[in-house]
Scaffold this active site. Structure first.
Site, short mmCIF file in Angstrom:
data_model
loop_
_atom_site.label_atom_id
_atom_site.label_comp_id
_atom_site.label_asym_id
_atom_site.label_seq_id
_atom_site.Cartn_x
_atom_site.Cartn_y
_atom_site.Cartn_z
N GLY A 70 2.89 -10.23 -11.07
CA GLY A 70 2.42 -11.32 -11.92
C GLY A 70 3.29 -11.43 -13.16
O GLY A 70 3.69 -10.42 -13.72
N SER A 84 0.83 -1.20 0.00
CA SER A 84 0.00 0.00 0.00
C SER A 84 0.87 1.26 0.00
O SER A 84 0.60 2.21 -0.73
CB SER A 84 -0.89 0.02 1.24
OG SER A 84 -1.76 -1.08 1.21
N ARG A 121 -33.10 -26.59 -9.17
CA ARG A 121 -33.14 -27.21 -7.86
C ARG A 121 -34.54 -27.09 -7.27
O ARG A 121 -35.11 -26.01 -7.19
CB ARG A 121 -32.14 -26.52 -6.94
CG ARG A 121 -32.00 -27.17 -5.57
CD ARG A 121 -31.35 -28.51 -5.66
NE ARG A 121 -30.99 -29.10 -4.37
CZ ARG A 121 -30.51 -30.32 -4.27
NH1 ARG A 121 -30.36 -31.08 -5.35
NH2 ARG A 121 -30.19 -30.82 -3.09
N GLU A 134 -4.12 -3.23 -6.90
CA GLU A 134 -4.51 -1.90 -7.38
C GLU A 134 -5.15 -1.07 -6.26
O GLU A 134 -6.09 -0.32 -6.50
CB GLU A 134 -5.48 -2.01 -8.57
CG GLU A 134 -4.82 -2.33 -9.87
CD GLU A 134 -3.75 -1.32 -10.23
OE1 GLU A 134 -4.02 -0.12 -10.15
OE2 GLU A 134 -2.62 -1.75 -10.57
#
Ligand SMILES: Cc1cc2nc3c(=O)[nH]c(=O)nc-3n(C[C@H](O)[C@H](O)[C@H](O)COP(=O)(O)OP(=O)(O)OC[C@H]3O[C@@H](n4cnc5c(N)ncnc54)[C@H](O)[C@@H]3O)c2cc1C
Ligand SMILES: Cc1cc2nc3c(=O)[nH]c(=O)nc-3n(C[C@H](O)[C@H](O)[C@H](O)COP(=O)(O)OP(=O)(O)OC[C@H]3O[C@@H](n4cnc5c(N)ncnc54)[C@H](O)[C@@H]3O)c2cc1C
Lengths: 664, 664
Positions: free
Chosen positions: B177, B144, B310, B424
């Site tokens: 990433g 952060s 269902r 982000e």
């Protein structure tokens, strides 16, 4: 060399006797000692290692589970552990396994629903694990609606047998834990049919696999239902699918404590009251409430410790940054969960007492408290499991990015915990049952039948409908009587409002269906009142240890006022408190957080969890988070090689613009 | 043979033109056609199969991801797909991969922060993927607080180079990433140091691996950080760890659009406004809001379809049981999420417009709306991702036990989605930014500076502080003006109340810290107002298609009134509405659910998701749930053998009481 302890400063700040709090948390010195000893035993045994669990393939994970179960059983025998110790051992091994269902459902079902004779036949072999059993109720098509199960058990008077059969695809048994691969036997729920007549669902003991070679017996198709949520987690369990093709079992394998089928095929009831089954439910659900407090406290322990290590922003003059636990937003998210862990622990303890009480009454043929006890356990199961599931995920978020790593322990804890919201009764279906009971209670007000136990406050409904909260300053919210009255008034008013709306419908069932979302909210209000009152009652007892009671009082107030803040709409719109009083409660809550802060680490230390049990790098006792995170990372199989498998086929051709010719 | 469709009856009940709604959902006919075509292309290609993903080991999953990325790139080249089409293809392949960061962060960073020259040098090779890049900002110790990053980039005037270095363990890059295994390059954020002076954090392009053999360059240690939440899910991504040991890069690899270092080592700013960086943030976050609507709609589609298949309870005279979607509790949990999916879609669309608007203004040196746009995207990112994460889990619970199976698709969707709440910008940290902006806005009321854009309503604060809601009957709540005013009044009053409390502190920063939990609530109220108003604005436009606008109006009202019900405490305690009006809103909400019900299946069909994209047995278009669940189960590796691996070592010895002698 001194042991490293990043939390030493935090620990020295504690204003209470942590050792005494450990005993309060455990319930008694005896319970504490057993837990402590068994936890260490498990933690020090390499077979019970679980830090690599999320990396195992399904097959390896299952084999590892079998190994741990066998090893635990071996240790239990070798060390001649008591039932209580054995159960703590399974708890600390902390890996869902067929043994959970064998001990937790199969045996209790036989105990609760079997005749004396059946118990004498089956329990000794079950206790020795010469057979392994599971609990096969749910089917592909029916879970919540047990009465809708389709498996049939048809009595054949010619052979004195039942024929167990799966007539449709949706009648396949689906979900029973331990069924897929491990169990040799099951208690199977099926529609009893005698002479063409359907008597509804009953339990039957059915052998599934040969005791010689573990192969399914003729007519039986059985397997695992596949991967579930998460890695590791509940995938260690062989939840199973099971189909019967006219499988025959002797008549005496129907569980006959309450109803029987005679040799002639006559269906009869014994004089054992049917309500007995509720006793078992109360038992299982009080266990689930205690489990909730364990899972919640575990998540809270990780998030609290990490929040004291993690620093972000607020460095002054190049000094260290602020520990994130000092941020009020972090506190307002974390401390109510810490308080909930304690609250659920104490309400679970009380439920345990309730179970004993109910059992004794049942034995004396006193059913007067049964439906209240049943509603109360159903409601508390729902309340505590929903809150715990949400709380684990909140704890994960409280750890920022690192909470998303498997090594934080929180993803697996969440994945393994969440089905508790669904099994043993879907949480919404359970709240509807509570609501039904509340509406009945309201309808009976003014009649002969006085509300008992946790609904006793309804007896004062007239007063509660018009009472005024007299809070004028923030500290007035610290008075237990003020809190209890506000919660009672809110719960009573919400129930009464629902009852009034219901009365406008000519068809009450239609009304119930139409208003069910509001009814669920009233049920929640009632259950929250129970948790708050039981916490307050606990504080009225003698609690030894320096500062221990004081901390518990703070936590109790945090729990109550944070619930009040979260559900402010209920309290204000029913007129139980004014907006101004709501604001004062919030102000008081902020002050309470400041009082929790210096004790936070000690309050989670009091859970007395080993690092093995927590299995979280972020939650380590010594707080040595970063070095260990770094170390853990390199263990991932992807790091076996520097250049990844697949580089030559898939990365290089992209970089070298040779994709057109590549065969993928 | 007719295709089987268990939902045919539901589909025929729809009261609107589904095809037209598909276009509304997609944003335009053009967008719809591209999405539809690319989704089918991906679905029909066996390489993109993903139904077995959760069973793959980490290594196999990663290799599978590389394969899919290469295959997608191959198809993109072969079919000469446009940028828009290529991005849809990556979207529908639906497996997090290094390419997400290459296209979504690496390239935009160079575009936003690189000089013209740098863009000309790096972008062409990046567009052709001759290099693969990632975005390396976060470190083990800092996420952060970006200003607290510890990696250093020290200018060496002797060689005209920067020396990139990781001085501490906590300075290790952690999380990026694509870094762990795939990337050849990274934009690395590091503290710029010239002549012993620290100029704070700047971006640098750093080559990490050799383009010949993919080995890390000298001085670079790089790897994967290990398993993350769930099976499958985000484990396809090689989030990485990276350490630098005095790695040298040429001076022209510092991203120099805003600040420069000269050959002499002088640090300077260009006349390009620093605020430009906010433009990129607005861009990335509007994308995240659109992604939220995708993930949410996907979960809602699964839960809605399954809820119509269902059946549980309520059989009358042996007829079929009630579809669970008919239960009001199910509706009150599900339909607000359905409405949220549409609401987030439309607010995302509007954000997209806002981004264009801000960009144009920036180019004209108009910064007047920038901080408002920045606060608004930060807030909406936080609001929509938090709501979506919670909603996916709620959808899973709405599917009862079967939702817990991997084959339901929901566990993986949850696990892969939740980090959006953290990356982000941590959602709480973002709300605190919004709150800061709101407090500034309130402080400036009455001054020259008029609140703009989404805070324009604050200009009417005086009126909003004392206005009265004039709802007298439930249907009054259908008036857009009534809803907007209630939401505006609530947001304004909460902000003003916070500002008043703040003013009591002598040190405003202390006050902000102390009141931060309340401030976050005020920020949420403000953001919810934005979503509601943008939905209402959307409805003021012309919307073709039979019944389409009508459905959107219903959904808009469901969204607004369900938020109002959930946050009733805010509305009532600020005096914006009376308790009676709150009850009327709830009554109206129930009526709205009845109107949604017949259209529910068609409303999720309008998302136009292929079964491949949904990858959920429960969410299948044809509703053939049970047969497929049964079929899927047998694919689990545990079912390869009838007797499980481990039986002889671990089960048999238990059953045969031979454990004592067993070696485990
Ligand atoms: C991990 C796990 C382990 C399990 N272990 C076992 C086991 O060992 N043995 C065994 O027999 N079973 C087991 N189960 C099955 C479990 O007991 C059922 O899944 C559970 O009872 C819920 O039933 P269901 O799945 O039919 O949900 P459903 O009833 O189909 O629920 C679907 C939705 O319908 C709603 N709904 C249903 N009825 C109503 C109503 N009347 N009013 C309003 N809403 C309604 C629910 O709230 C829910 O949102 C297990 C399940 C799991 C997930
Ligand atoms: C799946 C995933 C992918 C990622 N990909 C990338 C990537 O490609 N590149 C990259 O550089 N990074 C990446 N990240 C890192 C990500 O950006 C950070 O995790 C994120 O910024 C949050 O920061 P943190 O982890 O430091 O959280 P922390 O700030 O440590 O948060 C911990 C807690 O502290 C609280 N907190 C922190 N500051 C304050 C404050 N001032 N006031 C009140 N509360 C506060 C937070 O609310 C939170 O509850 C990724 C992360 C994940 C999980």
């Amino acid at each position: 060399m001194e042991a490293l302890d990043y939390h030493a400063g935090e620990r020295s700040k504690a204003e209470f006797d942590v050792e005494e709090m450990k005993i309060v948390w455990a319930g008694s010195r005896h319970a504490y000692e057993i837990s402590d000893r068994i936890a260490r035993l498990v933690a020090s045994d390499p077979v019970f290692r679980k830090d690599n669990r999320t990396m195992l393939s399904r097959k390896d994970l299952f084999k590892d589970t079998l190994k741990k179960a066998a090893h635990a059983w071996k240790r239990i025998i070798e060390l001649r552990l008591s039932e209580e110790e054995a159960s703590r051992m399974r708890f600390f091994v902390d890996q869902p396994a067929f043994t959970d269902l064998h001990w937790g459902m199969f045996i209790p079902a036989i105990k609760g629903q079997g005749t004396e004779e059946q118990q004498q036949k089956w329990l000794p072999v079950a206790y020795k694990m010469q057979i392994i059993g599971c609990y096969a109720q749910t089917e592909l098509g029916h879970g919540s609606n047990v009465q809708g199960l389709e498996t049939t058990a048809t009595f054949d008077p010619q052979t004195d047998e039942f024929v167990i059969h799966s007539p449709t695809l949706t009648s396949s048994k689906w979900w029973p834990g331990g069924l897929g691969k491990a169990s040799t036997h099951a208690v199977v729920y099926a529609r009893l049919i005698t002479d063409g007549q359907d008597h509804g669902v009953h339990g039957f003991i059915v052998q599934l696999r040969s005791l010689d070679d573990h192969l399914p017996l003729p007519g039986i198709t059985v397997g695992d239902i596949g991967m579930k949520f998460g890695s590791g987690a509940y995938n260690s369990m062989d939840n199973g699918v099971l189909r019967f093709d006219h499988v025959r079992i002797p008549r005496d394998q129907m569980l006959m404590r309450v109803s029987q089928v005679t040799r002639e095929g006559k269906y009869m009831h014994s004089d054992v009251p049917r309500q007995l089954v509720y006793g078992t439910m109360v038992y299982v659900r009080q266990q689930i409430v205690l489990d909730a407090s364990c899972a919640l406290s575990r998540a809270v322990c990780i998030a609290t410790r990490y929040s004291a290590v993690r620093r972000q922003f607020g460095s002054q003059n190049g000094g260290p940054e602020t520990q994130v636990i000092n941020y009020k937003t972090q506190q307002s998210r974390l401390f109510p969960l810490l308080a909930s862990a304690y609250a659920f622990r104490f309400v679970g303890e009380w439920l345990n007492w309730l179970y004993t009480d109910v059992t004794q009454r049942l034995q004396a043929n006193d059913f007067s408290t049964l439906s209240e006890a049943h509603a109360c356990t159903a409601g508390l199961k729902s309340l505590t499991t929903t809150a715990t599931a949400d709380a684990i995920e909140e704890c994960r978020k409280l750890c920022g990015g690192h909470g998303y790593l498997s090594s934080s322990g929180l993803p697996e804890l969440f994945a393994v915990y969440v089905p508790a919201c669904t099994y043993e009764g879907d949480n919404i279906v359970l709240l509807l049952q509570v609501a039904r009971f509340l509406m009945k209670t309201v309808a009976q007000l003014g009649s002969e039948k006085k509300p008992v136990g946790t609904t006793a406050y309804m007896g004062r409904a007239e007063y509660l409908m018009q009472c005024h909260c007299d809070v004028q300053r923030a500290e007035d919210w610290l008075k237990p009587s003020v809190i209890v009255e506000a919660f009672e008034a809110r719960a009573a008013r919400m129930s009464v409002a629902c009852a009034k709306s219901l009365s406008k419908f000519s068809n009450p069932e239609e009304g119930f269906a139409e208003l069910s979302a509001d009814l669920v909210e009233a049920a929640v209000a009632h259950c929250q009142l129970i948790v708050v009152s039981k916490f307050i009652e606990k504080l009225q007892r003698d609690i030894p240890g320096k500062g221990v009671k004081r901390q518990m009082e703070i936590l109790c107030n945090v729990y109550a006022l944070s619930i009040l803040h979260k559900h402010l709409g209920d309290f204000v719109s029913t007129g139980c408190i004014t907006p101004k009083q709501g604001a004062l409660a919030n102000e008081q809550l902020r002050l309470l957080y400041t009082q929790v802060r210096p004790n936070a680490i000690a309050l989670v230390d009091a859970f007395n969890y080993t690092d093995h049990y927590l299995s979280s790098v972020l939650g380590r006792y010594d707080g040595n988070v970063y070095a260990k995170l770094y170390e853990e990372a390199w263990k991932d199989p992807l790091n076996d090689t520097v250049v990844p498998d697949g580089y030559h086929e898939y990365i290089r051709p992209i970089l070298k613009q040779q994709l057109r010719t590549a065969r993928l």
